[in-house]
Each structure stands twice: as C-alpha cells, then as structure tokens.
Design an enzyme around this catalytic site. Sequence first.
Site, PDB file in Angstrom:
ATOM      1  N   CYS A 125      49.623  31.557  57.047  1.00  0.00           N
ATOM      2  CA  CYS A 125      49.883  32.848  57.724  1.00  0.00           C
ATOM      3  C   CYS A 125      51.018  32.631  58.865  1.00  0.00           C
ATOM      4  CB  CYS A 125      48.695  33.229  58.490  1.00  0.00           C
ATOM      5  SG  CYS A 125      47.615  32.074  59.691  1.00  0.00           S
ATOM      6  N   HIS A 152      46.192  31.329  68.112  1.00  0.00           N
ATOM      7  CA  HIS A 152      45.452  32.194  67.215  1.00  0.00           C
ATOM      8  C   HIS A 152      43.969  32.035  67.194  1.00  0.00           C
ATOM      9  CE1 HIS A 152      44.325  29.113  63.921  1.00  0.00           C
ATOM     10  NE2 HIS A 152      45.684  28.492  64.040  1.00  0.00           N
TER      11      HIS A 152
END
Length: 219
Positions: A125, A152
């Site tokens: 990602c 994240h």
Amino acid sequence: VRVTAINDPFVNSEYAAYLLKHDPAFSGMKLSVEVRKDAVIIDGAVINISQKSDCASIPWGDSRVTYVVECSGVHTTHDRAGAHLAGGASRVIITAPSSDAHTIIEGVNTDTFKSHMQVISAGSCTGLAISPVLRFLHERYGLEECTFTSIHAVTSSQKVVDGLQAKEWRAARNAKENIVPHSSGAMKTLQKAMPQLAERVMGTALRVPVSNGCALDLT
C-alpha cells in the site's frame, strides 16, 4: 468493478455480514446488509461466500469471477497465487510484495504489462502511494538520495496487550499505547517496479494507535 465472491477459510456468510455491519473504520457507510446461505447481500448486490483453504478448489467460475484479488498475505508467490486460476478465474492480483510475480504500479510501469501475465503483484500500500511521486521527482529533477517514513494505522499482526513475539520484540508491544517502528514493504515494491532507484531510496514505517489512515513523509 463488481464484487461477486469472497473466499475466507475462517469466515462464513453470517460472520462476514456481522463484521461489515460493525466495522469501526467504515462505520460511516450506510449500507443495507443481509445474509443468505453462503452469501451476503449488500445494497442488493449478492456476494457469494466460500471457505476453501486450497486456492485451487475455490469455485470462482461459478460466480463469473474474472479477477481474483489475493489479499490473504499468505499466497504471495506466482505459483501459490496462480492456483486461483484452476477455479475459473482469468487473472490474479496480489495485494502485497511478491518475490517472483511481476509488479505493476499504476502511474509507474504499466507499460511493462504483457497480455500473457495472468498473475501480477500490485506491491504494498505504501509502495502504491509513494512510487508515482518518486517517479515524477526522478524524471523531472533527478533523484540522488531519498528517505521516507510511513506513519500508518495498526495492523492485525499486532497485539492489543503486551505479549510474546519471538522474531520481533517490538511487535509484541501493546498497539493501543505504543508507536511501533517497523520495516516498510514499499522497499520491496520499489525494487521491483523501479529498480533504477532501489539503491537511492530508504524507508521505514511507524505503526500508530489509529484504526485507519496513513501519512507519508518524503525527504
């Protein structure tokens, strides 16, 4: 894109509907969710649910599946992900770095895709987010050296209370109370998609106590 089938060895249709209804990260989505035997119905769209452990035995063809998105994090090699083709799928996209499947990143190297490639990797990602930016900077200005930090959300591999983790002690820390440094899968993605920058870019990740979201710092 229309989702017609989901396979998870551990989740039946009732449990899938329950998880979707009560997912805190997507609680703002007002969807109607119904349960049918071996299927969930979301806003009228029927999604068949199967629970096969062997990728080759998943009946993708029965649901007219063209593309399988391999999200388990387990079947990341070309051959293991390619087993989905035996069930009737036409192509497989691995949503993780792969050691041997060709990596395609939109906005970076889609020109390297060939029609005979039935199994590809979409990288990580973070790799998806940062690769187009790096390509632009390199082509416009020339990139000599770069570092990045991915900040994240926590992941399912972390623990909610301090516990045991033999391989990586930091990953055993309480995810609700700690910022946990971790390696970034984006490095593997960059090595595959933009090998010319592999030696010029270094990156790391910080897992922070939120359920959804990501920020990237690029220097």
